[in-house]
Motif scaffolding. Structure first.
Motif, PDB file in Angstrom:
ATOM      1  N   LEU A 172       0.833  -1.217   0.000  1.00 54.51           N
ATOM      2  CA  LEU A 172       0.000   0.000   0.000  1.00 54.51           C
ATOM      3  C   LEU A 172       0.858   1.254   0.000  1.00 54.51           C
ATOM      4  O   LEU A 172       0.563   2.231  -0.693  1.00 54.51           O
ATOM      5  CB  LEU A 172      -0.864   0.067   1.269  1.00 54.51           C
ATOM      6  CG  LEU A 172      -2.084  -0.828   1.366  1.00 54.51           C
ATOM      7  CD1 LEU A 172      -2.796  -0.564   2.672  1.00 54.51           C
ATOM      8  CD2 LEU A 172      -3.013  -0.549   0.191  1.00 54.51           C
ATOM      9  N   TYR A 173       1.904   1.205   0.778  1.00 53.97           N
ATOM     10  CA  TYR A 173       2.779   2.381   0.878  1.00 53.97           C
ATOM     11  C   TYR A 173       3.604   2.562  -0.394  1.00 53.97           C
ATOM     12  O   TYR A 173       3.810   3.680  -0.861  1.00 53.97           O
ATOM     13  CB  TYR A 173       3.689   2.266   2.117  1.00 53.97           C
ATOM     14  CG  TYR A 173       2.963   2.644   3.378  1.00 53.97           C
ATOM     15  CD1 TYR A 173       2.034   1.775   3.945  1.00 53.97           C
ATOM     16  CD2 TYR A 173       3.164   3.882   3.984  1.00 53.97           C
ATOM     17  CE1 TYR A 173       1.337   2.123   5.088  1.00 53.97           C
ATOM     18  CE2 TYR A 173       2.470   4.235   5.124  1.00 53.97           C
ATOM     19  CZ  TYR A 173       1.558   3.350   5.675  1.00 53.97           C
ATOM     20  OH  TYR A 173       0.867   3.713   6.794  1.00 53.97           O
ATOM     21  N   ASN A 212       1.247   4.153  -2.815  1.00 49.38           N
ATOM     22  CA  ASN A 212       0.800   5.520  -2.542  1.00 49.38           C
ATOM     23  C   ASN A 212       1.934   6.524  -2.406  1.00 49.38           C
ATOM     24  O   ASN A 212       1.744   7.712  -2.655  1.00 49.38           O
ATOM     25  CB  ASN A 212      -0.064   5.541  -1.283  1.00 49.38           C
ATOM     26  CG  ASN A 212      -1.444   5.003  -1.584  1.00 49.38           C
ATOM     27  OD1 ASN A 212      -2.248   5.684  -2.200  1.00 49.38           O
ATOM     28  ND2 ASN A 212      -1.697   3.758  -1.215  1.00 49.38           N
ATOM     29  N   CYS A 256      -7.424   1.826   3.187  1.00 50.08           N
ATOM     30  CA  CYS A 256      -6.433   2.855   2.849  1.00 50.08           C
ATOM     31  C   CYS A 256      -7.084   3.983   2.048  1.00 50.08           C
ATOM     32  O   CYS A 256      -6.813   5.158   2.278  1.00 50.08           O
ATOM     33  CB  CYS A 256      -5.307   2.199   2.063  1.00 50.08           C
ATOM     34  SG  CYS A 256      -4.081   3.321   1.467  1.00 50.08           S
ATOM     35  N   TRP A 298      -8.678   6.583   4.245  1.00 49.94           N
ATOM     36  CA  TRP A 298      -7.867   7.347   5.190  1.00 49.94           C
ATOM     37  C   TRP A 298      -7.781   8.789   4.707  1.00 49.94           C
ATOM     38  O   TRP A 298      -7.973   9.073   3.525  1.00 49.94           O
ATOM     39  CB  TRP A 298      -6.463   6.766   5.324  1.00 49.94           C
ATOM     40  CG  TRP A 298      -6.443   5.431   5.995  1.00 49.94           C
ATOM     41  CD1 TRP A 298      -7.440   4.864   6.730  1.00 49.94           C
ATOM     42  CD2 TRP A 298      -5.386   4.469   5.958  1.00 49.94           C
ATOM     43  NE1 TRP A 298      -7.077   3.615   7.154  1.00 49.94           N
ATOM     44  CE2 TRP A 298      -5.817   3.340   6.708  1.00 49.94           C
ATOM     45  CE3 TRP A 298      -4.116   4.445   5.382  1.00 49.94           C
ATOM     46  CZ2 TRP A 298      -5.030   2.221   6.885  1.00 49.94           C
ATOM     47  CZ3 TRP A 298      -3.333   3.327   5.559  1.00 49.94           C
ATOM     48  CH2 TRP A 298      -3.787   2.225   6.312  1.00 49.94           C
ATOM     49  N   VAL A 301      -0.402   1.772  11.886  1.00 51.09           N
ATOM     50  CA  VAL A 301      -1.698   1.289  11.398  1.00 51.09           C
ATOM     51  C   VAL A 301      -2.133   0.099  12.253  1.00 51.09           C
ATOM     52  O   VAL A 301      -1.334  -0.793  12.526  1.00 51.09           O
ATOM     53  CB  VAL A 301      -1.568   0.825   9.918  1.00 51.09           C
ATOM     54  CG1 VAL A 301      -2.869   0.234   9.419  1.00 51.09           C
ATOM     55  CG2 VAL A 301      -1.138   1.982   9.028  1.00 51.09           C
TER      56      VAL A 301
END
Ligand SMILES: NC(=O)c1ccc[n+]([C@@H]2O[C@H](COP(=O)([O-])OP(=O)(O)OC[C@H]3O[C@@H](n4cnc5c(N)ncnc54)[C@H](O)[C@@H]3O)[C@@H](O)[C@H]2O)c1
Length: 425
Positions: free
Chosen positions: A15-16, A19, A63, A66, A91
């Motif tokens: 995810l990081y 993003n 996500c 957020w 998280v």
């Protein structure tokens, strides 16, 4: 701490990567701490069976809701002001066994400090790392990217080098760290790996290298290595299968044990390393958007043409190319590139230059080079065989490695770095 065998950290890491467009480390905290950012994964544990596809879906959905601003892409990024974007550094994940806290940072030492200080302040994305999607990339931007040094593409990434304690492996470890990567040095020689990691961490004044003992020819040892990596940093971007051995010998009298050892370490171990590296990278890819990862085999010029009285080695390296091509076809679905680098002889490395066991002294003693009276004579004989009149070096191999990492439109290839000694046909 968790009763599921699942791997949540790589999904979070994905995810990081997606993003932020930048590598992170993800660590599970030893104690629970409440965060404003939650992922409910209970759905993924329905009927007591963990479903990683549902887990990835829950993570991506949570996500999206957020409150951080998603990094812009293409022309948008070029025009955006310099206000840093932010992502959560802690998280909470609700699993079937309770709440788990995962911590994220760009840097391993900072991540450890955050956990210790329970510091949940936001993680800011420096402007330089804003994601730039290829689809809308302005022409000027494409050329700017090309003009930048290739090593930039390893910056901040998490890498593994097997057989990293010495020789080409050590060169790759040093080069990757100089490019800003965090590197696991896995070697049968645990002391050598630990000593090198300590020297490098002292030199850089922070954790840049993490040693691990591993026999790449042993499945359990390889499995343990990758679960260790997952626990330590949450995932992997670059896996370099470099560990290798050479036992020269005539087909008329080489013993089976020597032949099998070479096959185990050079050929079978590449299967084992890829098997566990790709499992970790595949999980990460489920949430990582268009983030690419790399598996690179350090092959040899002897993987491209036969080697006299060295059949075990050349055979294992030829086989390695077959594995590279086959694994590349399958793993491309998970945006894992698989390539080989085929270096020429590394005359300055221990394999050739070790004063007691090196090939130069062995060949001198065996009279393999007619008329040679010294080690220098033997070396000159082999250097003369190379059109570019010198052996291969660590930086030569690193240039090929950085090309492979940067290139997102190639997989399944064998890149020669032989000074012209072996040419593809
Ligand atoms: N030296 C050369 O001229 C040359 C040329 C072309 C390709 N290569 C390839 O480059 C790679 C590195 O070669 P090098 O010459 O630097 O070797 P090296 O012998 O200097 O170092 C190899 C490292 O691998 C480790 N190792 C050996 N067996 C292992 C195992 N089972 N599990 C984990 N670690 C193990 C050793 O402890 C050592 O640290 C090999 O794959 C080799 O085939 C070398």
């Amino acid at each position: 701490m968790k009763n599921h065998e699942s791997s949540i950290a790589p999904l979070l890491r994905g995810l990081y990567l997606h993003n932020a467009g930048r590598s992170v480390v993800v660590l599970q905290g030893k104690q629970q701490i409440k965060s404003d950012f939650q992922i409910d994964m209970q759905e993924a544990f329905r009927d007591g069976v963990y479903n990683e596809v549902l887990a990835a879906k829950s993570a991506a959905e949570a996500c999206a809701s957020w409150l951080f601003e998603r990094a812009p892409s293409g022309a948008e990024a070029l025009q955006a002001n310099q206000r840093p974007l932010s992502l959560p550094s802690c998280v909470n994940v609700q699993t079937d066994s309770g709440l788990e806290a995962y911590w994220v940072d760009w840097d391993l030492d900072n991540c450890r400090k955050r956990i210790h200080a329970e510091d949940t302040s936001a993680l800011e994305i420096p402007f330089a790392y804003k994601r730039i999607g290829t689809e809308t990339k302005a022409a000027t931007d494409i050329y700017q990217t090309l003009l930048q040094n290739r090593s930039r593409f390893a910056e901040g990434k998490i890498a593994l080098v097997t057989g990293g304690a010495q020789g080409f492996g050590e060169e790759l470890v040093r080069g990757l760290i100089a490019a800003g990567a965090l590197v696991f040095i896995a070697d049968l020689n645990g002391e050598g790996a630990a000593a090198l990691a300590e020297r490098l961490n002292t030199q850089y004044g922070k954790t840049v290298a993490l040693p691990a003992v591993c026999n790449v020819a042993d499945e359990e040892s390889v499995r343990d290595l990758f679960s260790h990596i997952e626990q330590q940093v949450g995932g992997l971007d670059i896996c370099i299968s470099n560990a290798g051995v050479l036992k020269a010998g005539s087909v008329l009298d080489q013993d089976l044990g020597a032949f099998k050892l070479v096959t185990d370490v050079n050929y079978i171990a590449f299967f084992l390393v890829t098997k566990y590296a790709a499992r970790l990278m595949r999980l990460q890819a489920m949430t990582a958007g268009d983030w690419y990862t790399d598996i690179v085999q350090i092959n040899s010029k002897s993987g491209l043409e036969g080697s006299n009285k060295n059949g075990a080695y050349a055979g294992s390296k030829f086989g390695g190319i077959g594995l590279v091509q086959s694994f590349a076809m399958e793993l491309v679905d998970y945006r894992i590139k698989v390539n080989a680098i085929c270096p020429g002889n590394f005359f300055d490395g221990p394999l050739w230059s070790d004063p007691e066991k090196g090939l130069f002294v062995q060949y001198l003693a065996a009279g393999k080079v007619p008329g040679a009276k010294t080690v220098a004579d033997v070396r000159a004989f082999y250097e003369a065989k190379v059109p570019m009149k010198r052996g291969c070096t660590g930086p030569d191999v690193l240039k090929a490695l950085f090309y492979i990492i940067e290139q997102e439109y190639e997989t399944g290839q064998a890149v020669p770095v032989t000074g012209g000694q072996v040419m593809l046909h």
